[in-house]
Design an enzyme around this catalytic site. Structure first.
Site, short mmCIF file in Angstrom:
data_model
loop_
_atom_site.label_atom_id
_atom_site.label_comp_id
_atom_site.label_asym_id
_atom_site.label_seq_id
_atom_site.Cartn_x
_atom_site.Cartn_y
_atom_site.Cartn_z
N HIS A 109 0.99 -1.10 -0.31
CA HIS A 109 -0.33 0.02 -0.15
C HIS A 109 1.02 0.66 0.07
O HIS A 109 0.82 2.38 -1.14
CB HIS A 109 -1.20 0.13 1.26
CG HIS A 109 -1.49 0.97 1.80
ND1 HIS A 109 -2.82 1.02 0.42
CD2 HIS A 109 -1.77 2.75 1.51
CE1 HIS A 109 -3.00 2.68 1.16
NE2 HIS A 109 -2.71 2.90 1.56
N GLU A 110 1.86 1.65 1.62
CA GLU A 110 2.30 2.21 1.44
C GLU A 110 3.31 3.15 -0.63
O GLU A 110 3.81 3.73 -0.36
CB GLU A 110 3.24 2.68 1.91
CG GLU A 110 2.48 2.49 3.54
CD GLU A 110 1.33 3.53 3.57
OE1 GLU A 110 1.93 4.83 3.19
OE2 GLU A 110 0.59 3.26 4.94
N GLU B 235 -4.52 7.73 -3.20
CA GLU B 235 -5.25 6.34 -2.74
C GLU B 235 -5.24 5.41 -3.67
O GLU B 235 -5.58 4.56 -3.83
CB GLU B 235 -6.32 6.95 -1.82
CG GLU B 235 -6.77 5.60 -0.48
CD GLU B 235 -6.00 5.44 -0.30
OE1 GLU B 235 -5.16 6.28 0.40
OE2 GLU B 235 -6.05 4.19 1.00
N HIS C 226 1.51 4.42 -3.37
CA HIS C 226 2.51 5.75 -2.67
C HIS C 226 3.17 6.12 -2.30
O HIS C 226 3.74 7.77 -3.84
CB HIS C 226 1.82 6.07 -1.46
CG HIS C 226 0.51 6.24 -0.77
ND1 HIS C 226 -0.68 6.91 -1.29
CD2 HIS C 226 -0.52 5.59 0.43
CE1 HIS C 226 -1.80 6.74 -0.47
NE2 HIS C 226 -1.53 5.84 0.57
#
Lengths: 535, 535
Positions: free
Chosen positions: A299-300, A329, A303
Site C-alpha cells: 500500500h505505502e 489512494e 503511495h
C-alpha cells in the site's frame, strides 16, 4: 515613397513599439513569475525538511526527546505559516494575474499560479483567530477522544466534538465563499479532492453501496469459504523485514541500492512521507500476522511510487505534486489490492516468500493462500476491512459528515445513526462507541471532508485498471512473470507524471476517457470474487 | 511635625519615587531580557532541528536524496543566519547593555547577554562579502583537497589553500579588533577556546612535548612490548553493535530504555550531535578491528554525557551550552582513555565482552588485553594515535598554524616543516603529503584555530582527574565494580552543570583550583605507562 511602403513602414513602427512594450511586459511578468516560483521553492524545501523532522519523531527519535521535538515542530510550523502567507506572495499573485500579458503564460505556468493562489487563499482568508481557535480545539478534542475511546464513553467526547464541528462549520462557510462551492461541506471536500462535490459523491456512493452489498451477500452465501488459519503462522520479525524489502523492490520501489530514493522503517501506524528523491515508507510487523506488513508495505509503496515519479522538471512547483488524496489512494490501492492481492502476483511471489521463510510455508498451496488473503468478512473496524466491505465503512462516514455539515443531524445523533448503518450495510452490531463512531482519529483531529477520498481512490483505481487493460492486455501475465516494469511505466506515464496539472475530475477523463463511474471497480471486484467464492 | 519626621517623610517620598522609577526600569529591562531570550530560544530550536536534518543525511537518508538535502540545508542555513543576525537582537543587546539597571542583573543573565553579544558580533562584524567569499573558497578547497589527497599531490592543493588562508587572515584581523585579542590567530582560537591564547598554548605545549617525547622514548626502550595480535580477531558487526550498546549503558549513556535520550548509529566518521534530551552518537564497525568502535563509542559517549547533563533550567540559553571545544574533548577523552583504557574498566567489562562474543575471546587474559589496547607506537596518522603520541600530532599542527598566521612561514613551506617535525617528535618519515600535511580535512575546510582544543582537552582531563581523585579516592575501585554512577555524578556536578557560565581558563580554576598546567596529565600517563611498559 509609395503608399504601400508608407503603410509597411507604419506597421513596422507600430509592430516594433508593440514588441518593445511586449518585451518589457513579458520581462516584468517573467520576473514576477520567477520570483513567485523562488518563494514557492523555498516553501517546498522548508516543508520537506520539516517532513524529515516529523519522520524522525515517528521512527528514530529517542523517547525522552518528545517535548523538545514538539517545540521544534511548533517553531517550524510558525515559520512555514509565515512563509506561505507572506504578503509578498499575495502581491506577486496580484501583479501576475492583473498583468496584461497574463493570458500568454503557458498552461503549466497558469496552473502553478492557480494552485499557489488557491493555497494562499486557504491559508489567508480564514481569520487568524478562528485558525488559532480550531488548532486549539483540535488538540483538546484529540486528547479527549483518546480518553473517551479508552473509556468507551461517547458522552465524554461529545461536548468537545460539538465545539470542533461548530468551529469547522464557521471555517467551511468562509471557505465556501472563497472557493464558490455549493455547500460548506463541499469547501472541505475540495481541500482534499478539488472540484469534487457531495452531490456527485452521493450519487456514485449510492451505486457503489448497492453493488458492494450485493457482492457481499454473494460471498457470504457461498459454500466455498477461505481457510485463513494459514495467516496466523508465526513469522519472525527479522524475516518479515526481508520480505518487506523484497516486495518493495518487486513493485519498483528501490530501498536497498546505491541509487535508492526510499527506505522502510517501523511505526505503529504505517505512512508514506517525502517526494521525488527522498520518499520513505513505514510499516508495522506482527509476528503472528505477517500479512499485515505485507499489504501495508505494498500500500505505502503505491503511495511512494506516485511521489517518486512526479515529473522531475516540475520539482518544487505546485504542478509537481500529487493530484489529490483520492488519486494518491488510487495508487496505493492499485498496488496493494489490484496487483498485490492478485493470484498472478502470488504465483510469482509465493516461491520467494517460501524461500525467505524457510519451512514456515513450505506446505502452502497458491490457490488456498490467495483465497485466504482475499477473505471477505464484514467487521467493525475500517482499517481491518477487506476489499468488498472497505468502501461501505467509508460510505457510512461520508453520509454522516455530509448530513452533519448540512445541519440535518447533530453530533449527539452520530452514534445511533452510525450503528444503524453498520447494521443495515454490513449486518454488524456495534457493541460500544469505541469500536463504532470513535474508532478513527479523523473527526477528533478536525479532518472533515477527507473520508470520501478513500473510496474515491478505489473507484479511480477501477477506472485506471480498465484503461491499463486496454493499453496492456497482457498485464496479468507480466505480473505473473514478476515483470512489473511495464506496469510501473504505464502508471508513471498515465498517472504520476501528470502531477497536479489537472483537478481530479479532469485528470480522470485524461487518463480513462471517462467521468467518475463505479462500473469498472465493481466489475473488477465481481470478476475476482466470483472466482474466489465460485458464484 | 518634628524635623526628624519631615526628613523621614521626604526620604520616603524620594524613596518611593525611586522605587517607582526603578520598577519601571526593571520592568523594561526584564522585558528586553525576556524578549532577547525568546529570540535566542528560537535560534536554539531552529539549530537543533537543523542538526537532525544533518544527522539524517549522515545516517538514514536514501543515497539519491543528497542533492535535495544540500538545498534544504542551504535554505535552513540562510534562515538561521537571518535569525541570528537580526537587527532586533542587536537593538535588544544595546537596550539592555546601556540600561541604567544593567548592573543589577544576576551573573547568569549577564553571562547570557555576554555570550549572545559575542556570537552576534562574530556573525555580524565580518563583511557579508568576505563571509560569502570564505564559504565559497572553503567549498572549493575541500573539493580540491579530496582530489589532491587521492593524487598525493600537494601542489594541486597549494594554490587553493593559499587563497583560503589569505581570506581567513583577513577575517582573523577583523575579529582581532572585535575581540581585542593580541594576534589574529588568537581571535580564531577564541572561537573554539575562548580567552585561550597562542602564547599560553605555546608554553604548555612545549612542556607537554618534552614530557611526551621522554615518555615515548621510555616506552620504546622497554623490553616489554604488548602483543596486539588479539585486536585483529574478527568480531561480527551484529555483535559489535551489542557491545556498543552495553558500553554506552555502562558509562551512563542510555540508548535503549523507554527513558532513553540518545541512540547509536553508523557513519564513516564517528560524531556526536544534539543536546539535552536528544543526543545521538555514531560509530563505525570494522569486522577485523573491533576496538575501533569500542573506543569511538566511549569517546562519543563522553561528548554525549556532557550535552545531556547541562543544567536543565538553562536549556535554550547560551549558558546552557558546553564551555568550549577543549572542555568537550576533555570529557570524551576522559571516558575513552582515563576510564575506558584503564585496567579497572576491563576488569569489569572483559567478562561482559567474552559473554557477548561467544568463544572469540574466551582465551584472553585481562593484563594482556589491557596492554594491547594501550600499545604505544608512533604513527603517521593522528586519528590512529595512542595516548602518548596523540598530542604530539596536535602540537605539530598548532606550531604550523600559529606560524602561518604570524606570517613566519608560508603555505608552500607547510609540507617540509610538517615532515621535519614528524621526524623530530615521532621519528617518523612521511613518504607523501597525503599521509602527511593533507591527512586532515580541517585546514581544507577553513578550520584554523581548532586543533589546539584536542590537546587542551587532554591536559584538562588530567587536571580534572586530579580533582576527582581528591574528592573520590576510590574512583578506580568504583570502575572495577562497574559502578559508574558516582563518577558520572561527579562529572555532572563539577563539569557539565557549569555549562557555559565561565570561559575555559576560569572554569578550569573553578573545577580544579588551578590554572592550566600539564603535570597532572603527564603524571597520569607516566603512572599508567610505567606499569604497562614496566619502566
Amino acid at each position: 515613397m509609395s503608399p504601400a511602403k508608407v503603410h509597411i513602414s507604419a506597421c513596422l513602427i507600430r509592430y516594433s513599439l508593440k514588441l518593445k512594450n511586449c518585451e518589457n511586459m513579458t520581462a516584468n511578468l517573467s520576473a514576477f513569475y520567477s520570483r513567485l516560483m523562488d518563494k514557492v521553492k523555498e516553501i517546498f524545501l522548508f516543508d520537506s525538511a520539516g517532513a524529515i523532522i516529523h519522520w524522525d519523531m515517528e521512527t528514530m527519535m529517542p523517547p525522552k526527546a518528545i517535548k523538545l521535538r514538539s517545540q521544534q515542530l511548533a517553531l517550524l510550523s510558525r515559520i512555514e505559516h509565515k512563509m506561505s502567507t507572506s504578503p509578498e506572495i499575495g502581491k506577486l499573485l496580484e501583479d501576475i494575474m492583473k498583468h496584461p500579458e497574463y493570458a500568454d503564460l503557458d498552461p503549466v505556468q497558469k496552473r502553478n499560479i492557480y494552485l499557489v493562489k488557491k493555497h494562499y487563499d486557504e491559508q489567508t482568508k480564514l481569520p487568524e483567530e478562528l485558525v488559532a481557535e480550531i488548532a486549539k480545539q483540535r488538540a483538546i478534542t484529540t486528547d479527549v477522544w483518546k480518553k473517551a475511546k479508552a473509556a468507551k464513553n461517547f458522552a465524554m467526547f461529545k461536548p468537545e466534538l460539538e465545539k470542533l464541528v461548530e468551529l469547522q462549520k464557521k471555517a467551511a462557510e468562509i471557505l465556501m465563499e472563497v472557493k464558490q462551492t455549493e455547500t460548506p461541506y463541499d469547501a472541505l471536500i475540495d481541500i482534499f479532492e478539488p472540484k469534487m462535490t457531495a452531490r456527485t459523491i452521493t450519487k456514485v456512493f449510492n451505486e457503489l453501496q448497492q453493488g458492494l452489498v450485493s457482492l457481499l451477500k454473494k460471498c457470504e452465501a457461498s459454500p466455498k469459504q477461505p481457510d485463513i488459519s494459514i495467516l496466523k503462522r508465526k513469522v519472525p520479525i527479522e524475516l518479515q523485514r526481508k520480505i518487506a524489502k523484497a516486495l518493495a523492490e518487486t513493485v519498483g520501489y528501490d530501498v536497498t541500492s546505491k541509487e535508492a530514493r526510499g527506505r522502510i522503517d517501523e511505526t505503529e501506524h504505517p505512512f508514506t512521507t517525502g517526494f521525488y528523491d527522498d520518499v520513505r515508507i513505514t510499516t508495522h510487523y506482527y509476528e503472528d500476522n505477517f500479512t499485515s506488513s505485507i499489504f501495508s508495505v505494498l500500500h505505502e509503496a503505491g503511495h511512494a511510487l506516485y511521489e517518486q515519479n512526479l515529473k522531475p522538471e516540475w520539482m518544487f512547483q505546485p504542478v509537481g505534486t500529487a493530484c489529490s488524496s483520492g488519486f494518491h489512494e488510487s495508487q496505493s490501492r492499485f498496488i496493494e489490492n489490484i496487483v498485490g492481492r492478485s493470484w498472478e502476483f502470488w504465483k510469482y511471489f509465493l516461491p520467494k516468500l517460501k524461500q525467505l521463510t524457510g519451512t514456515v510455508f513450505s506446505d502452502i498451496d497458491l490457490d488456498k493462500y490467495v483465497q485466504a488473503i482475499n477473505r471477505v468478512k464484514p467487521s467493525k473496524i475500517r482499517v481491518e476491512a477487506d476489499e468488498v466491505t472497505y468502501c461501505l465503512h467509508i460510505i457510512i462516514r461520508f453520509n454522516l459528515e455530509r448530513d452533519l455539515f448540512a445541519d440535518k443531524i447533530t453530533v449527539k445523533e452520530l452514534p445511533h445513526i452510525w450503528n444503524q448503518q453498520y447494521k443495515e450495510f454490513l449486518d454488524i452490531i456495534i457493541e460500544n462507541d469505541s469500536e463504532g463512531v470513535m474508532q478513527d482519529t479523523h473527526w477528533a483531529s478536525g479532518l472533515f471532508g477527507y473520508f470520501p477520498s478513500y473510496a474515491l481512490g478505489n473507484i479511480y483505481s477501477g477506472q485506471i485498471l480498465e484503461a491499463l487493460q486496454k493499453d496492456m492486455p497482457n498485464w496479468k501475465k507480466q505480473i505473473e512473470n514478476g515483470n512489473f516494469k511495464q506496469i510501473k511505466e504505464w502508471l508513471v506515464k498515465n498517472v504520476h507524471s501528470y502531477g497536479n496539472l489537472y483537478d481530479p475530475p479532469e485528470l480522470l477523463v485524461k487518463i480513462t476517457g471517462k467521468k467518475l463511474h463505479v462500473n469498472p471497480y465493481l466489475s473488477y471486484l465481481t470478476e475476482k470474487y466470483s472466482k474466489i467464492y465460485q458464484f
